[in-house]
Write an enzyme that holds these catalytic residues in place. Structure first.
Site, mmCIF file in Angstrom:
data_model
loop_
_atom_site.group_PDB
_atom_site.id
_atom_site.type_symbol
_atom_site.label_atom_id
_atom_site.label_comp_id
_atom_site.label_asym_id
_atom_site.label_seq_id
_atom_site.Cartn_x
_atom_site.Cartn_y
_atom_site.Cartn_z
ATOM 1 N N GLU A 84 -7.469 9.773 -6.641
ATOM 2 C CA GLU A 84 -6.031 9.478 -6.737
ATOM 3 C C GLU A 84 -5.725 8.715 -8.019
ATOM 4 O O GLU A 84 -4.766 9.020 -8.733
ATOM 5 C CB GLU A 84 -5.601 8.668 -5.516
ATOM 6 C CG GLU A 84 -4.111 8.406 -5.432
ATOM 7 C CD GLU A 84 -3.719 7.633 -4.187
ATOM 8 O OE1 GLU A 84 -2.504 7.378 -4.019
ATOM 9 O OE2 GLU A 84 -4.605 7.275 -3.386
ATOM 10 N N GLY B 237 1.525 2.603 -0.088
ATOM 11 C CA GLY B 237 1.716 1.856 1.142
ATOM 12 C C GLY B 237 0.440 1.241 1.678
ATOM 13 O O GLY B 237 0.462 0.160 2.267
ATOM 14 N N ALA B 238 -0.701 1.934 1.477
ATOM 15 C CA ALA B 238 -1.964 1.443 2.031
ATOM 16 C C ALA B 238 -3.003 1.093 0.978
ATOM 17 O O ALA B 238 -3.974 0.415 1.280
ATOM 18 C CB ALA B 238 -2.548 2.485 2.981
ATOM 19 N N SER B 239 -2.814 1.552 -0.266
ATOM 20 C CA SER B 239 -3.794 1.244 -1.312
ATOM 21 C C SER B 239 -3.110 1.083 -2.654
ATOM 22 O O SER B 239 -1.937 1.429 -2.825
ATOM 23 C CB SER B 239 -4.850 2.359 -1.398
ATOM 24 O OG SER B 239 -4.276 3.560 -1.885
ATOM 25 N N THR B 240 -3.866 0.561 -3.614
ATOM 26 C CA THR B 240 -3.370 0.440 -4.980
ATOM 27 C C THR B 240 -4.492 0.851 -5.916
ATOM 28 O O THR B 240 -5.670 0.649 -5.614
ATOM 29 C CB THR B 240 -2.878 -0.991 -5.288
ATOM 30 O OG1 THR B 240 -2.277 -1.018 -6.585
ATOM 31 C CG2 THR B 240 -4.003 -2.003 -5.243
ATOM 32 N N GLN B 241 -4.146 1.464 -7.057
ATOM 33 C CA GLN B 241 -5.124 1.972 -7.999
ATOM 34 C C GLN B 241 -4.851 1.470 -9.422
ATOM 35 O O GLN B 241 -3.691 1.343 -9.820
ATOM 36 C CB GLN B 241 -5.110 3.503 -8.042
ATOM 37 C CG GLN B 241 -5.708 4.181 -6.837
ATOM 38 C CD GLN B 241 -4.813 4.138 -5.616
ATOM 39 O OE1 GLN B 241 -5.223 3.722 -4.527
ATOM 40 N NE2 GLN B 241 -3.556 4.543 -5.787
#
Length: 496
Positions: A167, A208-212
């Protein structure tokens, strides 16, 4: 009469030689020498995030540039309803939710092209969490998704849960493609060229659930075991990318609420520094046991399912302190190439695009125009000090469930960018908060499509009436040779 016969014979022999040469040339014609102009190919990608799903349709010419398609966005469609992980208890609804956007997609793709359209479905952090919690439920949701898409006249290529690193890397590809870091059109040369000394942009994505975070690191800090490698437009690229599960915006809210509850002296009324004064929210302790991110086995969390009321305090400094506790900065020790939770990260370098929730939160606060870090901090502090009555009366059109959370979101973004990723007063100016480049959405799906065009073959050439050029050449050569034999016979007849 003799002269005329001689001239006629000479002319026939000249024509015979000419036809023979033509027959020889045509017999040597190769298939690839007689192609018609390139045609347009299409692809579609579903982005199934933790809170919502979107469908994007892309198109590109069949003649690629160095094996990669020059892709443009044709359609963007938001699927109605929540993220597909919400359908764990009723999987068929996950598939049905896609139908409206699939119908829209078929309206923009020519009917003759539809069965050749590569259709991909990629789910991100919401489904990663569901798979961790209940893998069979996740499989059932994806099976229903596949079942629905296969009812449509497209070349379905699978529904899968992509990794956080994929992602992040695809988001980086999207940014740099749109900003012409990989290839750009040269009007002078009338062709696509690789820009000289092109500088790549980093990508910052908050879901909403992760960050990259993804960028091309510089210097001697590079740990090549932590990079993503791929080829685009004939060039190799190596980037650092990392995805932090449970550090997305929605999961942050849950984790923050849980920490405030377990640290509160009261078991039923808990002060929430990030919520506006006079705002109240009631939450059940059982809700913390529905996500792996809130650590169901935490011994500090009471086992009963009582309701707890969170009461806002409009405390800007208290909010920032509470948010910072969600990160384990001490795990990095004195290491300079570490973000938090002991995760390796080389120093940030270059310019960055911050999109998704980074953009939406700062857009609401009017902070997407390149304001200084000092201005950003002042704006956030001022917003966090406002009461619920003040906010609700001044933002009547804003979602009443989202409005009280902007203070926590903004402080979370500041902590993530400054304390975790280690941007500073100077490098802050290298962050651009945007959601689109031109008319194209920024996200991982375009990068995913670009990378896939390396593996999607250029469309087979279309020949006149379905014949291949080798057959046409052979047919013409045969006719020419037959004509030549006829002329030889005519010459012999005239001289006898």
């Amino acid at each position: 009469m003799f002269i005329n016969k001689k001239l006629f014979t000479t002319a026939l022999l000249g024509l015979l030689v000419t036809l023979s040469i033509i027959a020889l040339i045509l017999s040597l014609v190769r298939v690839e020498d007689v192609t018609l102009p390139p045609t347009v190919q299409y692809g579609m990608v579903f982005d199934a995030g933790s809170s919502h799903t979107s469908l994007f349709v892309y198109e590109w010419d069949s003649d690629k540039q160095n094996n990669t398609g020059v892709v443009s966005q044709t359609l963007s469609c938001d699927v109605q309803g929540p993220g597909i992980s919400s359908y764990a208890d009723d999987p068929p609804k996950a598939g049905d939710s896609l139908r409206e956007c699939l119908d829209e997609a078929l309206k923009v793709i020519p009917a003759a092209k539809q069965r050749d359209v590569s259709a991909y479905f990629g789910a991100t952090a919401g489904m990663r969490l569901l798979r961790e919690q209940n893998s069979s439920a996740a499989d059932r949701v994806l099976a229903e998704i596949a079942k629905t898409i296969q009812e449509y006249p497209v070349a379905f290529c699978g529904a899968q849960i992509i990794t956080g690193e994929e992602e992040g890397a695809y988001g980086w590809i999207t940014i740099n493609y749109l900003l012409e870091s990989f290839t750009k059109y040269s009007p002078k040369a009338h062709m696509w060229v690789h820009p000289e000394a092109a500088n790549s942009f980093g990508a910052l994505d908050l879901g909403g659930a992760s960050t990259q975070i993804s960028f091309a690191p510089k210097g001697s800090f590079i740990n090549w075991n932590k990079t993503s490698r791929f080829m685009l437009y004939g060039y190799n690229y190596n980037i650092y990318t990392h995805s932090y599960i449970c550090y997305g915006q929605n999961e942050m809210w849950k984790r923050l609420a849980k920490e405030l509850i377990v640290e509160s002296p009261s078991s039923t009324l808990v002060e929430h520094p990030c919520y506006p004064k006079d705002y109240k929210e009631t939450i059940s302790l059982s809700s913390f046991r529905t996500s792996p991110c809130t650590n169901q086995s935490d011994p500090r969390l009471p086992l009963d399912d009582r309701n707890v009321t969170l009461e806002g305090r409009s405390n800007a400094s208290g909010c920032l302190v509470a948010v910072k506790k969600l990160f384990n900065f001490s795990a990095c020790g004195q290491s300079q190439d570490c973000s938090f939770d002991g995760i390796y990260q080389p120093p940030v370098s270059g310019q960055f695009f911050a999109f998704s929730a980074f953009y939406y939160n700062f857009k609401f606060l009017n902070l997407t125009e390149g304001q200084s870090l000092a201005t950003v901090r002042e704006t956030i502090e001022h917003f966090c000090a406002r009461t619920w009555e003040d906010l609700s009366s001044n933002y009547p059109e804003e979602n009443p469930e989202r409005l009280p959370k902007y203070c926590a979101n903004a402080n979370y973004i500041l902590t993530l960018l400054l304390d975790a990723y280690k941007f500073n007063e100077t490098s802050w100016n290298n962050i651009f908060f945007q959601m689109k480049v031109g008319s194209t959405n920024v996200g991982w799906t375009l990068g995913y499509m670009l990378n896939l065009t390396n593996m999607i073959p250029a469309e087979a050439p279309v020949w006149v009436k379905g014949h291949t050029p080798s057959l046409w050449a052979a047919a013409i050569a045969f006719v020419t040779f037959t004509l030549a034999l006829g002329l030889v016979a005519l010459v012999v007849l005239l001289w006898t």
